[in-house]
Scaffold this active site. Structure first.
Site, mmCIF file in Angstrom:
data_model
loop_
_atom_site.group_PDB
_atom_site.id
_atom_site.type_symbol
_atom_site.label_atom_id
_atom_site.label_comp_id
_atom_site.label_asym_id
_atom_site.label_seq_id
_atom_site.Cartn_x
_atom_site.Cartn_y
_atom_site.Cartn_z
ATOM 1 N N ARG A 21 -53.877 -42.535 -12.777
ATOM 2 C CA ARG A 21 -55.021 -41.576 -12.994
ATOM 3 C C ARG A 21 -54.944 -39.921 -12.304
ATOM 4 O O ARG A 21 -55.014 -38.976 -12.498
ATOM 5 C CB ARG A 21 -56.292 -42.607 -12.892
ATOM 6 C CG ARG A 21 -56.792 -42.821 -13.893
ATOM 7 C CD ARG A 21 -58.263 -43.275 -13.491
ATOM 8 N NE ARG A 21 -57.938 -44.905 -12.712
ATOM 9 C CZ ARG A 21 -59.299 -45.854 -11.793
ATOM 10 N NH1 ARG A 21 -60.396 -45.069 -12.679
ATOM 11 N NH2 ARG A 21 -59.040 -46.803 -11.091
ATOM 12 N N LYS A 42 -44.159 -15.969 13.105
ATOM 13 C CA LYS A 42 -43.189 -17.487 13.028
ATOM 14 C C LYS A 42 -41.918 -16.889 13.974
ATOM 15 O O LYS A 42 -41.898 -16.795 13.726
ATOM 16 C CB LYS A 42 -42.301 -17.192 11.208
ATOM 17 C CG LYS A 42 -42.098 -18.873 11.091
ATOM 18 C CD LYS A 42 -40.593 -18.031 10.397
ATOM 19 C CE LYS A 42 -39.480 -17.822 11.596
ATOM 20 N NZ LYS A 42 -38.143 -17.753 10.830
ATOM 21 N N TYR A 69 -43.902 -8.265 11.009
ATOM 22 C CA TYR A 69 -43.882 -9.395 10.627
ATOM 23 C C TYR A 69 -42.727 -9.340 12.288
ATOM 24 O O TYR A 69 -41.889 -8.861 12.343
ATOM 25 C CB TYR A 69 -42.834 -9.405 9.214
ATOM 26 C CG TYR A 69 -41.781 -10.688 9.227
ATOM 27 C CD1 TYR A 69 -42.874 -11.609 9.779
ATOM 28 C CD2 TYR A 69 -40.566 -10.850 9.928
ATOM 29 C CE1 TYR A 69 -42.182 -13.118 9.736
ATOM 30 C CE2 TYR A 69 -40.136 -11.615 10.160
ATOM 31 C CZ TYR A 69 -40.752 -13.279 9.919
ATOM 32 O OH TYR A 69 -39.761 -14.041 9.888
#
Ligand code: UD1
Ligand code: CA
Length: 451
Positions: free
Chosen positions: A17, A337, A352
């Site tokens: 399912r 990052k 960034y």
């Protein structure tokens, strides 16, 4: 109580399912695989040993579970012939002959350690079978608990095999069962597949136990703890309940959540006291937030450490490997990052910062980009303490900006900059006096002529 507990986790089902290539128990809830939550509850219960029953093609499930619980053993159920058959598959892994076998399902991740402990405690020589029950608002497809005249558990009836009267029962099977080990093998041996599903039901154990004169009892838990995952809709419902638990826990530990229902946390999120989290913040796995931090609305954090007093957002993105220092400000549309941003640095707008260090109290102007990737490799940008990076600077890595240095706005910096120097990389500005006025006049005259 000091008895040996062998926990048997059933996770071999095909989970058709879910319509997924990923085994059901590896689907994440609050950023952690469902099975991790189950193993947590088992861990809180100090099981003597744990056996995980999986299907033949579930090496990824085995690897995940062993990583979390190194002592765990794996049993393979070759074909999925029902929950009773799955427990049988675990028997060869069980060495103890006395104590309690606690059977739980890998697809019921909200079950609490305390509930499992109560079940084990209730599993005595007088009542060697204990079933986890709950009052269902909508009993749906759950097995029904049939009680005798004295209120003791007489049998469990699966929906497919239930009479209309039994279907009306709202006390349902939560899917965990404790069985004294001395009776386990014999009871499992009595199971047959003579039922509507053609399966060996674990749920037939209580009726066989009663026929052999053994007592059966029910330990109940709130319905919210029992919710099993059989479909994607169930997964969403369980996620919602888990989020509520995490939010409640965070608030109880001194965190302000401005609008709790819009804030998403992960099972491993660590948040110190006096942190404020604004509306619509999503915190993925691996985030640690120290005290006094403010996370403003619409920020997304994943895999980062935020130190005391830092301010993040609104609309900030903190990605894995970010190490954000004390009192740092990270503003709107800033992405970090693998970046170490040291104490008091400010990165307030449209920037960034990846594969980089930003020294203490450095100021990064709007629109600064660390150009870290050349299509093959990632390179490092080192920005010294107190440096001032002019707006719209491109820092082409590898590159080093010395302590206290300035870069002029709009510069593409490809060479290292000495401490306290100014580096500018752009063409000189020139000016033509009156040029704009004569340009306009020329076109306005043309327009008049054509009218
Ligand atoms: C089961 C119970 C039902 C209970 C419900 C609670 C049975 C027969 N029914 O139904 O009474 O109300 O859970 O959530 O036990 N599994 C195997 N091998 C198999 C079949 C299943 O390992 O051959 C595992 C599944 O991976 C799953 C668990 O056992 O983790 C339960 O199986 P599932 O098919 O989901 O049972 P339900 O239909 O939910
Ligand atoms: Ca189920």
């Amino acid at each position: 109580m000091n008895i040996d507990v062998v926990t048997i986790i059933l996770a071999a089902g095909k989970s058709t399912r879910m319509k997924s290539a990923l085994p059901k128990t590896l689907h994440p809830i609050a950023g952690r695989p469902m099975l991790g939550h189950v193993l947590d509850a088992v861990g809180g219960n100090k099981a003597a040993s744990t056996v995980l029953v999986i299907g033949p093609d579930m090496d990824n499930v085995a690897a995940y579970a062993k990583n979390i619980t190194p002592g765990l053993t794996i049993a393979i159920q070759q074909s999925q012939r029902g929950t009773g058959d799955a427990v049988k598959a675990a028997l060869p892994q069980i060495t103890a002959s006395s104590g309690v076998a606690l059977v739980i399902f890998g697809d019921t991740p909200l079950v609490r350690a305390e509930t499992l402990t109560s079940m084990v405690d209730a599993c005595t020589p007088d009542t060697p079978i204990v079933v986890l029950g709950f009052e269902a608002a909508d009993p749906a497809a759950y097995g029904r608990l049939v009680l005798d005249a004295k209120g003791a558990l007489a049998a469990i009836v699966e929906l497919k095999d239930a009479t209309a009267k039994q279907r009306a029962i709202t006390l349902c099977n939560g899917g965990a069962m404790a069985i004294r080990l001395e009776h386990l093998e014999k009871l499992l041996g009595q199971l047959t597949d003579k039922n509507r599903a053609g399966e060996y039901y674990l749920t037939d154990v209580p009726a066989f136990a009663r026929a052999a004169g053994l007592g059966c009892t029910v330990v109940t838990a709130p319905e919210a703890d029992i919710q099993g995952v059989n479909s994607r809709a169930d997964l969403a419902a369980v996620e919602a309940e888990m989020q509520n638990r995490l939010r409640t826990r965070a608030m109880a530990s001194g965190v302000t959540l401005s609008d709790p229902n819009t804030i998403y946390l992960s099972a491993d999120t660590i948040i110190g006291p006096d942190v404020t989290i604004g509306q619509n913040v999503v915190i993925g796995p691996g985030v640690k937030i120290a005290s006094g931090v403010t996370i403003k609305p619409f920020s997304h954090l994943e895999g980062g450490i935020i130190a005391e007093g830092a301010q993040i957002g609104p609309f900030a993105r903190i990605r894995p490997g970010s190490d954000i220092g004390r009192d740092v400000h990270i503003g709107n549309f800033v992405e970090t990052k693998k970046a170490k941003v040291e104490e008091g640095a400010k990165i307030n707008h449209l920037t960034y910062i990846g594969d980089a260090r930003v020294g203490a109290r450095a100021n990064i102007g709007a629109g600064t980009i660390t150009c870290n990737y050349d299509g093959f490799n990632k390179h490092f940008t080192d920005i010294g303490a107190g440096a001032f990076i002019g707006s719209n600077s491109s820092l082409v890595a590898p590159v080093k900006i010395g302590d206290g240095a300035y870069t002029g706005s709009g510069s593409v910096i490809t060479k290292d900059v000495s401490p306290d120097a100014l580096a500018v990389e752009r063409s000189k500005q020139f000016e033509k006096q009156g040029w704009a006025a004569s340009f306009r006049a020329k076109f306005l005259n043309q327009k008049k002529g054509s009218n």
